[in-house]
Design a protein around this motif. Structure first.
Motif, PDB file in Angstrom:
ATOM      1  N   VAL A  57       0.846  -1.182   0.000  1.00  0.00           N
ATOM      2  CA  VAL A  57       0.000   0.000   0.000  1.00  0.00           C
ATOM      3  C   VAL A  57       0.886   1.238   0.000  1.00  0.00           C
ATOM      4  CG1 VAL A  57      -1.590   1.399   1.382  1.00  0.00           C
ATOM      5  CG2 VAL A  57      -1.988  -1.058   1.130  1.00  0.00           C
ATOM      6  N   ILE A  58       0.610   2.159  -0.910  1.00  0.00           N
ATOM      7  CA  ILE A  58       1.240   3.470  -0.892  1.00  0.00           C
ATOM      8  C   ILE A  58       0.239   4.421  -0.253  1.00  0.00           C
ATOM      9  CG2 ILE A  58       2.190   5.365  -2.248  1.00  0.00           C
ATOM     10  CD1 ILE A  58       3.053   3.356  -4.327  1.00  0.00           C
ATOM     11  N   ARG A  59       0.638   4.997   0.834  1.00  0.00           N
ATOM     12  CA  ARG A  59      -0.260   5.832   1.631  1.00  0.00           C
ATOM     13  C   ARG A  59      -0.876   6.945   0.779  1.00  0.00           C
ATOM     14  NH1 ARG A  59      -1.223   6.313   6.953  1.00  0.00           N
ATOM     15  NH2 ARG A  59      -1.961   8.324   7.744  1.00  0.00           N
ATOM     16  N   ASP A  60      -2.188   7.118   0.925  1.00  0.00           N
ATOM     17  CA  ASP A  60      -2.974   8.123   0.213  1.00  0.00           C
ATOM     18  C   ASP A  60      -3.064   7.859  -1.290  1.00  0.00           C
ATOM     19  OD1 ASP A  60      -3.466   9.528   2.585  1.00  0.00           O
ATOM     20  OD2 ASP A  60      -1.596  10.648   2.389  1.00  0.00           O
ATOM     21  N   LEU A  61      -2.582   6.704  -1.742  1.00  0.00           N
ATOM     22  CA  LEU A  61      -2.714   6.332  -3.150  1.00  0.00           C
ATOM     23  C   LEU A  61      -3.535   5.068  -3.291  1.00  0.00           C
ATOM     24  CD1 LEU A  61      -2.037   6.872  -6.104  1.00  0.00           C
ATOM     25  CD2 LEU A  61       0.089   5.590  -5.784  1.00  0.00           C
ATOM     26  N   GLY A  62      -3.050   3.944  -2.739  1.00  0.00           N
ATOM     27  CA  GLY A  62      -3.797   2.706  -2.815  1.00  0.00           C
ATOM     28  C   GLY A  62      -2.899   1.485  -2.808  1.00  0.00           C
ATOM     29  N   LEU A  63      -3.490   0.334  -3.083  1.00  0.00           N
ATOM     30  CA  LEU A  63      -2.779  -0.940  -3.115  1.00  0.00           C
ATOM     31  C   LEU A  63      -2.247  -1.186  -4.514  1.00  0.00           C
ATOM     32  CD1 LEU A  63      -1.999  -3.748  -1.935  1.00  0.00           C
ATOM     33  CD2 LEU A  63      -4.277  -4.531  -2.628  1.00  0.00           C
ATOM     34  N   VAL A  64      -0.938  -1.384  -4.636  1.00  0.00           N
ATOM     35  CA  VAL A  64      -0.325  -1.652  -5.938  1.00  0.00           C
ATOM     36  C   VAL A  64      -0.603  -3.099  -6.326  1.00  0.00           C
ATOM     37  CG1 VAL A  64       1.821  -1.743  -7.246  1.00  0.00           C
ATOM     38  CG2 VAL A  64       1.452   0.094  -5.576  1.00  0.00           C
ATOM     39  N   ILE A  65      -1.259  -3.275  -7.461  1.00  0.00           N
ATOM     40  CA  ILE A  65      -1.622  -4.611  -7.943  1.00  0.00           C
ATOM     41  C   ILE A  65      -0.533  -5.210  -8.823  1.00  0.00           C
ATOM     42  CG2 ILE A  65      -3.323  -5.930  -9.266  1.00  0.00           C
ATOM     43  CD1 ILE A  65      -4.364  -4.817  -6.615  1.00  0.00           C
ATOM     44  N   THR A  66      -0.020  -4.407  -9.751  1.00  0.00           N
ATOM     45  CA  THR A  66       1.007  -4.902 -10.668  1.00  0.00           C
ATOM     46  C   THR A  66       1.754  -3.732 -11.287  1.00  0.00           C
ATOM     47  OG1 THR A  66       1.415  -6.384 -12.559  1.00  0.00           O
ATOM     48  CG2 THR A  66      -0.496  -4.941 -12.709  1.00  0.00           C
ATOM     49  N   LEU A  67       2.950  -4.000 -11.766  1.00  0.00           N
ATOM     50  CA  LEU A  67       3.704  -3.023 -12.550  1.00  0.00           C
ATOM     51  C   LEU A  67       3.124  -2.978 -13.953  1.00  0.00           C
ATOM     52  CD1 LEU A  67       6.198  -1.148 -12.970  1.00  0.00           C
ATOM     53  CD2 LEU A  67       7.480  -3.210 -13.588  1.00  0.00           C
ATOM     54  N   TYR A  68       2.832  -1.777 -14.440  1.00  0.00           N
ATOM     55  CA  TYR A  68       2.234  -1.625 -15.774  1.00  0.00           C
ATOM     56  C   TYR A  68       3.309  -1.435 -16.835  1.00  0.00           C
ATOM     57  CZ  TYR A  68      -1.019   0.059 -19.373  1.00  0.00           C
ATOM     58  OH  TYR A  68      -1.752   0.208 -20.522  1.00  0.00           O
ATOM     59  N   ALA A 183      10.930  -1.982   5.414  1.00  0.00           N
ATOM     60  CA  ALA A 183      12.296  -1.603   5.771  1.00  0.00           C
ATOM     61  C   ALA A 183      13.043  -0.929   4.626  1.00  0.00           C
ATOM     62  CB  ALA A 183      13.062  -2.842   6.235  1.00  0.00           C
ATOM     63  N   ARG A 184      12.810  -1.374   3.399  1.00  0.00           N
ATOM     64  CA  ARG A 184      13.532  -0.824   2.247  1.00  0.00           C
ATOM     65  C   ARG A 184      13.238   0.657   2.064  1.00  0.00           C
ATOM     66  NH1 ARG A 184      14.224   2.133  -1.207  1.00  0.00           N
ATOM     67  NH2 ARG A 184      14.861   1.841  -3.377  1.00  0.00           N
ATOM     68  N   ARG A 185      12.029   1.083   2.405  1.00  0.00           N
ATOM     69  CA  ARG A 185      11.637   2.463   2.176  1.00  0.00           C
ATOM     70  C   ARG A 185      11.931   3.367   3.361  1.00  0.00           C
ATOM     71  NH1 ARG A 185      11.903   3.633  -2.529  1.00  0.00           N
ATOM     72  NH2 ARG A 185      10.803   5.537  -1.976  1.00  0.00           N
ATOM     73  N   GLY A 186      12.627   2.844   4.388  1.00  0.00           N
ATOM     74  CA  GLY A 186      13.018   3.676   5.498  1.00  0.00           C
ATOM     75  C   GLY A 186      11.842   4.211   6.303  1.00  0.00           C
ATOM     76  N   GLY A 187      10.742   3.487   6.333  1.00  0.00           N
ATOM     77  CA  GLY A 187       9.602   3.914   7.126  1.00  0.00           C
ATOM     78  C   GLY A 187       8.772   4.994   6.491  1.00  0.00           C
ATOM     79  N   GLU A 188       8.836   5.162   5.169  1.00  0.00           N
ATOM     80  CA  GLU A 188       8.096   6.234   4.520  1.00  0.00           C
ATOM     81  C   GLU A 188       7.159   5.684   3.452  1.00  0.00           C
ATOM     82  OE1 GLU A 188      10.950  10.033   4.417  1.00  0.00           O
ATOM     83  OE2 GLU A 188      11.704   8.342   3.271  1.00  0.00           O
ATOM     84  N   ASP A 189       5.923   6.052   3.539  1.00  0.00           N
ATOM     85  CA  ASP A 189       4.929   5.931   2.472  1.00  0.00           C
ATOM     86  C   ASP A 189       4.543   4.524   2.045  1.00  0.00           C
ATOM     87  OD1 ASP A 189       6.158   8.907   1.070  1.00  0.00           O
ATOM     88  OD2 ASP A 189       4.248   8.650   2.040  1.00  0.00           O
ATOM     89  N   VAL A 190       5.491   3.660   1.732  1.00  0.00           N
ATOM     90  CA  VAL A 190       5.135   2.328   1.266  1.00  0.00           C
ATOM     91  C   VAL A 190       5.068   1.405   2.473  1.00  0.00           C
ATOM     92  CG1 VAL A 190       5.768   0.390  -0.201  1.00  0.00           C
ATOM     93  CG2 VAL A 190       6.268   2.719  -0.935  1.00  0.00           C
ATOM     94  N   VAL A 191       3.945   0.741   2.660  1.00  0.00           N
ATOM     95  CA  VAL A 191       3.764  -0.099   3.833  1.00  0.00           C
ATOM     96  C   VAL A 191       3.313  -1.485   3.414  1.00  0.00           C
ATOM     97  CG1 VAL A 191       3.201   1.865   5.305  1.00  0.00           C
ATOM     98  CG2 VAL A 191       1.376   0.661   4.139  1.00  0.00           C
ATOM     99  N   MET A 192       3.562  -2.467   4.286  1.00  0.00           N
ATOM    100  CA  MET A 192       3.140  -3.818   3.984  1.00  0.00           C
ATOM    101  C   MET A 192       1.620  -3.871   3.912  1.00  0.00           C
ATOM    102  SD  MET A 192       5.951  -5.221   3.596  1.00  0.00           S
ATOM    103  CE  MET A 192       5.410  -6.905   3.392  1.00  0.00           C
ATOM    104  N   ALA A 193       1.115  -4.590   2.899  1.00  0.00           N
ATOM    105  CA  ALA A 193      -0.292  -4.530   2.589  1.00  0.00           C
ATOM    106  C   ALA A 193      -1.021  -5.780   2.999  1.00  0.00           C
ATOM    107  CB  ALA A 193      -0.436  -4.348   1.097  1.00  0.00           C
TER     108      ALA A 193
END
Length: 241
Positions: A57-68, A183-193
């Protein structure tokens, strides 16, 4: 740096459906480890992006389903003493982020005094609070199910049976605080979904959900699909109200 939404760019044909949208992101530091530098650059970058973003999940964006697709790649800097190559990458992802008022068809998974927990299969954190159920509805403590008294008639009881298909209408999309940080994102924006709210067994507390869709079923055509199977006109008119 956290992922950013970039502007502009060409689009492919064949856009995702309404509950899904294309979002353009930029990552200034896609890191390719030394053991992967022998791969084609684009292949190695795609592997890293998919690992970091898909099912997150990217905060305030949504759940990433796939790379386009990957829009652009710059850099390839190798820092002394490290051996990894660092790239700036602009890419697009398919994101799950339903709009307010959108009707979703899902499966009813859990029921308690707070309301209903509903699953879309790829996303389980859809919640229908008790006050947004069909009115009047009551919780049956014996069966542990909600029951709608159709047209206020106690003799016409419509049960919210588990594992049944259900239509819900989106009221809001929320991104609660205190997520499990990636952990890769240093605690910012991208979170485990993902399917956190439904993973616990009976009596276990709900796990944290970084994104929650709050919905209602308080309209004709909403609720269990089986209720309206023979009344398509009522379904269409009721949902539009």
């Amino acid at each position: 740096a956290p992922p950013r939404r970039a502007e502009g760019g060409k689009r492919r044909r064949g856009r995702p459906s309404v509950m899904f949208q294309l979002s353009r992101l930029e990552d200034d530091n896609v890191k390719i480890l030394p053991e992967n530098l022998g791969k084609p650059t684009l292949e190695a970058i795609v592997e890293v992006i998919e690992r970091l973003y898909v099912d997150k999940v990217i905060r305030d964006l949504g759940l990433v389903i796939t790379l386009y697709d990957v829009v652009s790649v710059e850099g390839g800097t190798v820092y002394p003493g490290e051996g990894s190559a660092h790239f700036k990458v602009v890419f697009r992802v398919v994101v799950f982020r339903p709009f307010v008022g959108e009707v979703l068809e899902a499966t009813l998974k859990r029921s308690d005094e707070e309301g209903l927990r509903v699953s879309l299969g790829f996303f389980d954190d859809v919640f229908v609070p008790a006050h947004l159920l069909q009115d009047p509805s009551n919780f049956d403590d014996k069966e542990k199910l909600w029951v709608w008294e159709y047209q206020g008639d106690a003799k016409q009881k419509m049960h919210f049976d588990l594992e049944e298909k259900i239509r819900v209408r989106v009221q809001s999309v929320r991104f609660p605080d205190h997520p499990t940080r990636d952990a890769r994102r240093g605690g910012e924006d991208v979170v485990m979904a993902t399917r956190s709210a439904l993973e616990g067994g009976a009596g276990e507390p709900h796990r944290f959900a970084p994104m929650v869709v709050v919905a209602d079923v308080n309209a004709d055509g909403l609720g269990l699909v089986s209720w309206w199977a023979d009344d398509d006109d009522t379904l269409a008119e009721g949902i539009e109200e």
